[in-house]
Motif scaffolding. Structure first.
Motif, mmCIF file in Angstrom:
data_model
loop_
_atom_site.group_PDB
_atom_site.id
_atom_site.type_symbol
_atom_site.label_atom_id
_atom_site.label_comp_id
_atom_site.label_asym_id
_atom_site.label_seq_id
_atom_site.Cartn_x
_atom_site.Cartn_y
_atom_site.Cartn_z
ATOM 1 N N SER A 1 0.826 -1.198 0.000
ATOM 2 C CA SER A 1 0.000 0.000 0.000
ATOM 3 C C SER A 1 0.865 1.255 0.000
ATOM 4 N N GLU A 2 1.931 1.228 0.785
ATOM 5 C CA GLU A 2 2.835 2.376 0.853
ATOM 6 C C GLU A 2 3.572 2.574 -0.469
ATOM 7 N N VAL A 3 4.066 1.486 -1.066
ATOM 8 C CA VAL A 3 4.771 1.582 -2.344
ATOM 9 C C VAL A 3 3.858 2.151 -3.429
ATOM 10 N N LEU A 4 2.596 1.724 -3.426
ATOM 11 C CA LEU A 4 1.644 2.189 -4.433
ATOM 12 C C LEU A 4 1.159 3.612 -4.175
ATOM 13 N N GLY A 5 1.370 4.107 -2.971
ATOM 14 C CA GLY A 5 0.945 5.452 -2.638
ATOM 15 C C GLY A 5 -0.542 5.570 -2.365
ATOM 16 N N HIS A 6 -1.160 4.449 -1.954
ATOM 17 C CA HIS A 6 -2.587 4.495 -1.635
ATOM 18 C C HIS A 6 -2.819 5.299 -0.353
ATOM 19 N N ALA A 7 -3.945 5.987 -0.292
ATOM 20 C CA ALA A 7 -4.284 6.801 0.871
ATOM 21 C C ALA A 7 -4.515 5.945 2.104
ATOM 22 N N SER A 8 -4.963 4.706 1.907
ATOM 23 C CA SER A 8 -5.171 3.805 3.040
ATOM 24 C C SER A 8 -4.945 2.367 2.598
ATOM 25 N N ASN B 1 -8.949 -3.748 -1.021
ATOM 26 C CA ASN B 1 -10.106 -3.851 -1.913
ATOM 27 C C ASN B 1 -9.702 -4.240 -3.331
ATOM 28 N N VAL B 2 -8.572 -3.710 -3.801
ATOM 29 C CA VAL B 2 -8.137 -3.972 -5.177
ATOM 30 C C VAL B 2 -7.399 -5.297 -5.293
ATOM 31 N N TYR B 3 -6.532 -5.615 -4.320
ATOM 32 C CA TYR B 3 -5.641 -6.766 -4.435
ATOM 33 C C TYR B 3 -5.899 -7.863 -3.392
ATOM 34 N N GLY B 4 -6.925 -7.690 -2.575
ATOM 35 C CA GLY B 4 -7.200 -8.642 -1.498
ATOM 36 C C GLY B 4 -7.382 -10.073 -1.962
ATOM 37 N N HIS B 5 -7.918 -10.261 -3.162
ATOM 38 C CA HIS B 5 -8.136 -11.622 -3.662
ATOM 39 C C HIS B 5 -6.823 -12.386 -3.806
#
Length: 125
Positions: free
Chosen positions: A74-81, A87-91
């Motif tokens: 999440s940090e590498v991708l720069g997601h806000a949370s 939600n996008v990669y949980g699968h």
């Protein structure tokens, strides 16, 4: 920014925007133009039809498949949370790690421990 490109920008009197893919005049590249160029280059090299965003998705998928913690991805991708990443990669966290890394582009995965002794060496064990 340092180096010849920065010197050329200063000499041209244009501000250094800290851009990764500036135009020849150090201006921001048009995202659509860059995307088309990237896609053409991917096809030309035999990789098929790729867009820059697919590299982002692929790298996130590979990080998770290799066991990188979700918060780090999440940090590498720069997601806000971290929730966005989940939600996008949980699968990919639900037992699909091997499937996420099996690709013709990656080829055969190397063994965990390479054979050290030559094939014709005596087995002393």
């Amino acid at each position: 920014m340092t180096g010849p490109q920065a010197a050329a920008r200063r000499g041209a009197g244009t501000p250094a925007h800290g851009l990764m893919f500036p135009t020849a005049f150090a201006n921001p590249s048009d995202p659509e133009t860059f995307s088309h160029l990237f896609s053409r280059l991917a096809k030309k090299t035999g990789l098929g039809h790729w867009h820059p965003h697919e590299l982002r998705h692929s790298s996130a998928s590979l990080m998770l498949a290799q066991g990188t913690p979700l918060h780090a991805v999440s940090e590498v991708l720069g997601h806000a949370s971290i929730a966005i990443t989940k939600n996008v990669y949980g699968h990919l966290l639900e037992g699909h790690r091997r499937a996420a890394t099996s690709s013709a582009l990656l080829g055969k995965q190397p063994p965990v421990a390479p054979r050290v002794a030559p094939k014709d060496a005596e087995d002393t064990g």
